[in-house]
Scaffold this active site. Sequence first.
Site, short mmCIF file in Angstrom:
data_model
loop_
_atom_site.label_atom_id
_atom_site.label_comp_id
_atom_site.label_asym_id
_atom_site.label_seq_id
_atom_site.Cartn_x
_atom_site.Cartn_y
_atom_site.Cartn_z
CB ALA A 179 -0.96 -0.01 1.20
CG HIS A 233 6.26 2.60 -5.06
ND1 HIS A 233 7.14 2.29 -4.05
CD2 HIS A 233 5.40 1.55 -5.15
CE1 HIS A 233 6.83 1.09 -3.55
NE2 HIS A 233 5.77 0.63 -4.20
CE LYS A 237 9.57 -0.93 -5.05
NZ LYS A 237 10.65 -0.23 -5.75
NE ARG A 275 6.50 -8.75 -4.71
CZ ARG A 275 6.88 -9.26 -3.56
NH1 ARG A 275 6.02 -9.39 -2.57
NH2 ARG A 275 8.13 -9.65 -3.39
#
Length: 501
Positions: free
Chosen positions: A59, A62, A262, A323
């Site tokens: 959430a 970016h 990340k 993902r």
Amino acid sequence: MRVTHHGPLPGELHDVVVIGAGVVGSAVARALARHPRLRTALVDASDDIGNGTSKANTAILHTGFDAVPGSLESRLVREGSRELARYAAATGIPVEPLGALLVAWDREQLDALPALAAKAARNGHHGTRIIGADELRRREPRLGPGALGALDVPGESIICPWTTTLAYATEAVRAGTGLHLNCRVTRVTDRGDHHELTTGRGTLRTRYLVNAAGLHADAIDRLLGHDDFTVTPRRGQLIVYDKLARDLVRHILLPVPTALGKGVLVTPTVYGNVLLGPTAEDLDDKRATGSTAEGLALLREQGRRIVPELVDEEVTTVYAGLRAATEHDDYRVRAHPGRRYVTVGGIRSTGLTASMAIARHVLGLLGDAGLDPGPARENEPPRMPNIGEAFPRPWQRADLIAADPAYGTLVCHCERVSLGEIRDTFRSTVPPRSLDALRRRTRARAGRCQGFFCGPAVSALLAESESESESGSGCGSATESDSTPTPADGASASVTEDAAP
């Protein structure tokens, strides 16, 4: 407005059908709905929008500072971030600009920060700067010992992903898009001048097709004879800490990224919780959304280094998302002009941020493939109810409660969800059909007791809504007046949507 969960599908020929009602597919449907000439439909195998990858992410809105410079992802994240920020302000989607700190814990990571700052500049983000250990400690006093410095990344924000997807779908449906849920596509047949989609609920016909099926985008691609990429589900497990932990963290705390992503981060949420995660586990099973003891232990170990006090706080819940990773390091968005078909694949964790820019890019590709969308219009953006902590909720608004006491009658005490909010979401354009869908729209059952107290009452309200909808009284109808005001508008009638981890 058309929202269907069961029964036969419309027999007319559509101009465009979008497969996948996640954040990207819903954004594409919204963009198409700005062209009144087009007859469009949005289909999904699930019973709700945003019920796949879109519902289980970190959430974050970016800036795209660390994307691969020159990539499609870099451009669309940069453009989409600005577009979504404006849209959120117009619709009331909760957003909090906290900024991020990319924390270096050893000399190798510290030495990598200048290159990351240079990459950010190549991506058009010139506001980053490297800060030393002392400034880092002043800005994040609860950070664990040993941090050597950080890359300060202003502009990174937290956002409600569920309200975002719901806002897109709501706007599309209000503008005439057909939304067909519980509608899994099992076959696509090219009939020359149109495609026929075989689904569990019948056949849909369309001149143009957009594949935004997320984890299953490669499978849909293969139904049309293409083999451009393979989706490898990458599981990310996360821990959600109680709201009492919120004061421990002031920024989005990011690690120096690795090839897998990340890495493990610590971030507040717009709902007042703190997230720790995600893991990054490549799997074979696209349904493997369960958490594991090993994954949670790894997160606690990482969390104890980042913010030691955090792991001693109470856990509200844990969850895992998948993902849509591929073998490529960029989005797989391309048109097949001879087939009147656009693939939107390989959309990873940045898809939420880039969603509006992806949609605009897809419209351009459809045009290249021969679609004439006709003139565009600006549709009235829906005003979404606030489920974040930074702005007043209905139970805190004396004007709403004076007009309707239901907004002062709490059903879920952990999350302060009122009877009025729950009632209104049943009357909304895209109403919930399950307890999980209701939780995403209102946060009922999302608090520290996870529905132990309010569960029976919430279940009874959902059952009552379904009964009224089946009897035709309209509580769950998708055809109510678009002009009904919402508490977000300052009136007392109809809240429309969402929540998160």
